[in-house]
Motif scaffolding. Structure first.
Motif, short mmCIF file in Angstrom:
data_model
loop_
_atom_site.label_atom_id
_atom_site.label_comp_id
_atom_site.label_asym_id
_atom_site.label_seq_id
_atom_site.Cartn_x
_atom_site.Cartn_y
_atom_site.Cartn_z
N LEU A 138 1.24 -1.77 -2.97
CA LEU A 138 0.85 -1.01 -3.99
C LEU A 138 0.47 0.47 -3.71
N ALA A 139 -0.13 0.57 -2.68
CA ALA A 139 -0.60 1.80 -2.16
C ALA A 139 0.42 2.74 -1.27
N GLU A 140 1.49 2.13 -1.33
CA GLU A 140 2.68 2.49 -0.30
C GLU A 140 2.27 2.60 1.00
N LEU A 141 1.58 1.83 1.73
CA LEU A 141 1.11 1.79 3.04
C LEU A 141 2.00 0.86 3.58
N ALA A 142 2.52 -0.04 2.83
CA ALA A 142 3.45 -1.11 3.48
C ALA A 142 4.45 -1.30 2.67
N LYS A 143 5.71 -2.02 3.30
CA LYS A 143 6.76 -2.17 2.42
C LYS A 143 6.70 -3.41 1.39
N GLU A 144 7.59 -3.86 0.65
CA GLU A 144 7.67 -4.98 -0.02
C GLU A 144 7.50 -6.28 0.57
N ASP A 145 8.04 -6.31 1.86
CA ASP A 145 7.77 -7.59 2.70
C ASP A 145 6.88 -7.52 3.85
N GLY A 146 5.90 -6.74 3.49
CA GLY A 146 4.40 -6.58 4.25
C GLY A 146 4.55 -5.86 5.52
N THR A 147 5.69 -5.30 5.84
CA THR A 147 5.81 -4.41 7.20
C THR A 147 5.42 -3.14 6.84
N PRO A 148 4.96 -2.50 7.77
CA PRO A 148 4.25 -1.13 7.63
C PRO A 148 5.37 0.06 7.16
N ALA A 149 4.80 0.73 6.51
CA ALA A 149 5.62 2.09 6.13
C ALA A 149 5.84 2.78 7.08
N GLY A 150 5.28 2.88 8.17
CA GLY A 150 5.20 3.82 9.33
C GLY A 150 4.32 3.32 10.29
N GLN A 151 3.77 4.43 10.90
CA GLN A 151 2.63 4.36 12.05
C GLN A 151 1.30 4.05 11.00
N VAL A 152 1.27 3.04 10.47
CA VAL A 152 0.17 2.59 9.54
C VAL A 152 -0.13 1.41 9.24
N THR A 153 -1.09 0.47 9.55
CA THR A 153 -1.15 -0.76 9.49
C THR A 153 -2.91 -0.89 9.30
N GLY A 154 -3.36 -2.14 9.02
CA GLY A 154 -4.82 -2.50 8.69
C GLY A 154 -4.94 -3.64 8.41
N THR A 155 -6.16 -3.69 7.51
CA THR A 155 -6.73 -5.07 6.94
C THR A 155 -6.73 -4.92 5.34
N ILE B 42 0.69 10.29 14.12
CA ILE B 42 -0.71 9.87 14.77
C ILE B 42 -0.72 8.41 13.82
N PRO B 43 -1.19 7.29 14.75
CA PRO B 43 -1.37 6.17 13.96
C PRO B 43 -2.60 6.10 13.03
N VAL B 44 -2.20 5.36 11.93
CA VAL B 44 -3.69 5.11 11.08
C VAL B 44 -3.77 3.80 10.72
N ILE B 45 -5.22 3.28 10.98
CA ILE B 45 -5.43 1.87 11.04
C ILE B 45 -6.42 1.87 9.77
N TYR B 46 -6.03 1.11 8.89
CA TYR B 46 -7.02 0.97 7.56
C TYR B 46 -7.62 -0.04 7.44
N THR B 47 -8.86 -0.13 6.69
CA THR B 47 -9.26 -1.30 6.45
C THR B 47 -10.03 -1.11 4.79
N ALA B 48 -10.43 -2.18 4.12
CA ALA B 48 -10.85 -2.38 2.63
C ALA B 48 -9.92 -1.56 2.02
N VAL B 49 -8.40 -1.97 2.07
CA VAL B 49 -7.40 -1.59 1.31
C VAL B 49 -6.99 -2.84 0.49
N THR B 50 -7.11 -2.89 -0.78
CA THR B 50 -6.92 -4.20 -1.54
C THR B 50 -5.37 -4.50 -1.61
N ASP B 51 -4.74 -3.47 -1.97
CA ASP B 51 -3.29 -3.67 -2.05
C ASP B 51 -2.27 -2.75 -1.26
N PRO B 52 -2.10 -3.06 0.12
CA PRO B 52 -1.46 -1.92 0.93
C PRO B 52 -0.02 -1.58 0.30
#
Length: 330
Positions: free
Chosen positions: A125-142, A113-123
């Motif tokens: 560090l939060a392991e929601l994105a990889k080091e290059d900024g690409t999503p860790a999976g079906q997850v992205t946001g602002t 199930i896709p997750v779209i997040y907001t108000a995440v300071t450091d995606p």
């Protein structure tokens, strides 16, 4: 021929199951909005998110069912909310704030199930994105990465004699740990020393505030959800000692912070809602969109607070303000 007919039936059933995901019998798409805590900036994110969806054709109670949940700054509740939304087969989960985003993604990835997040300071560090900024999976946001350098410059302009800035933060929020690190790296450039105090629960805040106020010239807030939820307590204690408190966004200035070089969380939510619409339309997968950093910081000030503290806000800041306030909102 029979084999072909059977294959067609199987394909039709599979397609109906896929397209029916997140929908009820009324034909509306069902999504979940999971908010970690209840305070002004996160509320603005939620309202902006719905506005962004509406601009893209997804309107609540017309073609969209929305399940609202709020964890009230409790990690255990956040986990339960995430599991419940997955069980209800929401087509998408909007997660507001870092702890909620981490919890939602942890539960949702098992069912894709896709997750779209907001108000995440450091995606990252939060392991929601990889080091290059690409999503860790079906997850992205602002990301609401704090404009730390602009905030320090503003504080120096308002308090030319100040030396020590106090920061309260929750040790369980990775967004706060990331912000503290940046504050420490840049504070010396503006002649400041950062004195931080970590707390593990809202109950720790009164004592931690008292201890910190005796060591600093002012306080500055992060976007730490646990701390912001208790901001009235902090403002009351600081006010009695005549110590200014700086906010990180507009809502904190409305309720008594002296000033902030902050983000517009409603607009942050709008941008996030439009990202979610792309996923709902099938134009893009969450895994195909890098997170976006909202960088448009503006000055907000409160003249009522300034007068009570005997502080004159610099004219250049006032003239450039996105909004000024002359009272404290209850």
């Amino acid at each position: 021929m029979k084999k072909n007919i059977s294959l067609i039936i199987v394909l039709v059933l599979a397609l109906s199951l896929f397209t029916g995901c997140g929908k009820k019998e009324d034909g509306k798409i069902t999504i979940g909005i999971a908010q970690f805590a209840e305070h002004g900036s996160l509320d603005n994110c939620r309202e902006g998110f719905l506005a962004g969806l509406a601009e893209e054709g997804y309107v609540e109670n017309e073609n969209l069912n929305v399940i609202y949940e709020n964890a009230q700054a409790d990690g255990g509740t956040a986990a339960q909310i995430s599991s419940n939304l997955v069980a209800k087969k929401a087509a998408l989960i909007a997660a507001i704030a870092t702890p909620m985003a981490q919890s939602a993604y942890g539960a949702a990835k098992k069912k894709n199930i896709p997750v779209i997040y907001t108000a995440v300071t450091d995606p990252i560090l939060a392991e929601l994105a990889k080091e290059d900024g690409t999503p860790a999976g079906q997850v992205t946001g602002t990301s609401d990465k704090l404009p730390v350098e602009q905030q320090l410059k503003m504080i120096r302009s308002i308090l030319p004699e100040a030396k020590k800035i106090g920061i309260l933060y929750s040790t369980s929020e990775v967004n706060s740990i990331s912000a503290i690190k940046e504050y420490k790296e840049k504070a010396a450039d503006y002649g400041f020393e950062i004195i931080e105090s970590g707390i593990s629960a809202p109950a720790d805040i009164p004592l931690a505030t008292d201890n910190l106020l005796g060591k600093v010239d002012c306080l500055t807030n992060l976007t730490d959800n646990t701390v912001v939820s208790s901001l009235p307590t902090i403002l009351n204690k600081a006010g009695k000692k005549g110590i200014p408190v700086f906010g990180s966004e507009i809502e904190q200035v409305k309720i008594g912070c002296l000033a902030a070089m902050g983000l517009n969380y409603y607009e942050l939510g709008v941008k996030t809602g439009k990202m979610a619409a792309k996923v709902l339309k099938g134009d893009s997968k969450a895994s195909e969109m890098n997170f976006e950093v909202f960088k448009e910081a503006s000055f907000y000030g409160n003249t009522f607070v300034a007068e009570n503290l005997g502080i004159t806000l610099p004219k250049d800041l006032v003239s450039s303000a996105a909004e000024m306030f002359s009272s404290i909102e209850e």
